[in-house]
Design a protein around this motif. Structure first.
Motif, PDB file in Angstrom:
ATOM      1  N   GLY A 167      18.635  -6.037  24.988  1.00  0.00           N
ATOM      2  CA  GLY A 167      20.104  -5.390  26.591  1.00  0.00           C
ATOM      3  C   GLY A 167      20.884  -4.496  26.023  1.00  0.00           C
ATOM      4  O   GLY A 167      21.757  -4.256  26.758  1.00  0.00           O
ATOM      5  N   LYS A 168      20.311  -3.241  25.445  1.00  0.00           N
ATOM      6  CA  LYS A 168      20.916  -2.032  24.743  1.00  0.00           C
ATOM      7  C   LYS A 168      20.490  -0.669  25.531  1.00  0.00           C
ATOM      8  O   LYS A 168      21.038   0.039  25.163  1.00  0.00           O
ATOM      9  CB  LYS A 168      21.130  -2.041  23.714  1.00  0.00           C
ATOM     10  N   ALA A 169      19.851  -1.498  26.520  1.00  0.00           N
ATOM     11  CA  ALA A 169      19.041   0.519  27.283  1.00  0.00           C
ATOM     12  C   ALA A 169      20.195   0.833  28.011  1.00  0.00           C
ATOM     13  O   ALA A 169      20.674  -0.573  29.272  1.00  0.00           O
ATOM     14  CB  ALA A 169      17.763  -0.189  28.183  1.00  0.00           C
ATOM     15  N   GLN A 170      20.332   2.152  28.793  1.00  0.00           N
ATOM     16  CA  GLN A 170      21.225   2.432  29.058  1.00  0.00           C
ATOM     17  C   GLN A 170      20.664   2.277  30.466  1.00  0.00           C
ATOM     18  O   GLN A 170      19.891   3.405  31.095  1.00  0.00           O
ATOM     19  CB  GLN A 170      21.362   3.614  29.596  1.00  0.00           C
ATOM     20  N   PHE A 171      21.026   1.717  31.547  1.00  0.00           N
ATOM     21  CA  PHE A 171      20.817   1.245  32.602  1.00  0.00           C
ATOM     22  C   PHE A 171      20.741   2.332  33.953  1.00  0.00           C
ATOM     23  O   PHE A 171      22.549   3.057  34.450  1.00  0.00           O
ATOM     24  CB  PHE A 171      20.962   0.070  33.893  1.00  0.00           C
ATOM     25  N   LYS A 172      20.460   3.044  34.377  1.00  0.00           N
ATOM     26  CA  LYS A 172      20.744   4.512  34.812  1.00  0.00           C
ATOM     27  C   LYS A 172      21.043   4.618  36.782  1.00  0.00           C
ATOM     28  O   LYS A 172      21.686   4.533  37.621  1.00  0.00           O
ATOM     29  CB  LYS A 172      20.263   5.686  34.518  1.00  0.00           C
ATOM     30  N   VAL A 173      19.552   4.380  37.437  1.00  0.00           N
ATOM     31  CA  VAL A 173      19.410   4.398  38.539  1.00  0.00           C
ATOM     32  C   VAL A 173      18.511   3.272  38.916  1.00  0.00           C
ATOM     33  O   VAL A 173      17.593   2.144  38.586  1.00  0.00           O
ATOM     34  CB  VAL A 173      18.326   5.241  38.943  1.00  0.00           C
TER      35      VAL A 173
END
Length: 226
Positions: A167-173
């Motif tokens: 759950g630590k992946a930084q969502f961008k687009v």
């Protein structure tokens, strides 16, 4: 009063002999080679430019030439500043460290032009050591994970990303349509390395999700985008 001031500005008390001029250029050339070596050591890979490195030596010698011309003539120095102020450089600096090397070359040229050999040698030695210690420091790579696929793969894809990166992946687009999805995540180099230790190839693992059409992992840093 005006005549005396004008006479003072026009006076040149620092005439150089041929021996002085040659010695200035010799010391500047030697220290320019030191700058050349330092730049070569601290830069590697695609960011290294041999032409720029050679230009650092030439910059040192040209600055020495300018200082030899100026000498102690205040009027000439003011005229030289005015002439050089109209020059505009458009060359893009690919690496922030290049700016430090440019100023280093100019400083050495100025010191050699006024015959401050000891100062230029000691200063170059100290800067050289600091460049060896810190010149190889690079910014941490950041990765963009670009995922494309059919709409039916969206839930499975999001679930897989949460499991892999906790759950630590930084969502961008997020781009969606009736039949198409595109997700882009920003990851650190450490996150990518840890994920690939667990599941092997990250791109191959995600490509196995039903409905996925493309998985791209793009590395970005300050030097060059790959």
């Amino acid at each position: 009063m005006k005549d005396q001031l004008l006479a003072g500005l026009e006076a040149s008390t620092g005439a150089l002999t041929l021996q002085d001029i040659l010695l200035n250029f010799l010391i500047a050339g030697i220290l320019g080679v030191v700058i050349f070596i330092s730049y070569r050591i601290s830069h590697s890979g695609a960011v290294y430019s041999a032409k720029f490195n050679v230009s650092l030596i030439m910059l040192t010698l040209v600055t020495t030439l300018v200082m030899n011309v100026i000498g102690n003539n205040i009027a000439l120095s003011l005229g030289m500043v005015g002439a050089l102020s109209i020059v505009r450089f458009r060359t893009a600096i690919k690496d922030p460290r290049d700016t430090a090397y440019i100023f280093w070359g100019i400083a050495v040229g100025v010191c050699c032009g006024v015959q401050e050999y000891l100062l230029s040698a000691i200063g170059s030695g100290i800067i050289f050591l600091f460049m060896l210690m810190f010149g190889a420091v690079k910014s941490n790579d950041r990765y963009l994970l670009v995922l494309r696929g059919e709409s039916v793969a969206e839930q499975a894809l999001e679930k897989a990303i949460d499991q892999i990166f906790g759950g630590k992946a930084q969502f961008k687009v997020k781009n969606t349509s009736n039949s198409f999805i595109e997700h882009i995540y920003e990851l650190s180099q450490k996150q990518v390395q840890q994920a690939e230790k667990q599941i092997g190839s990250l791109t191959s693992y995600l490509n196995k999700i039903e409905g996925m059409t493309a998985v791209n992992l793009i590395s970005q840093n300050d030097e060059i985008n790959r």
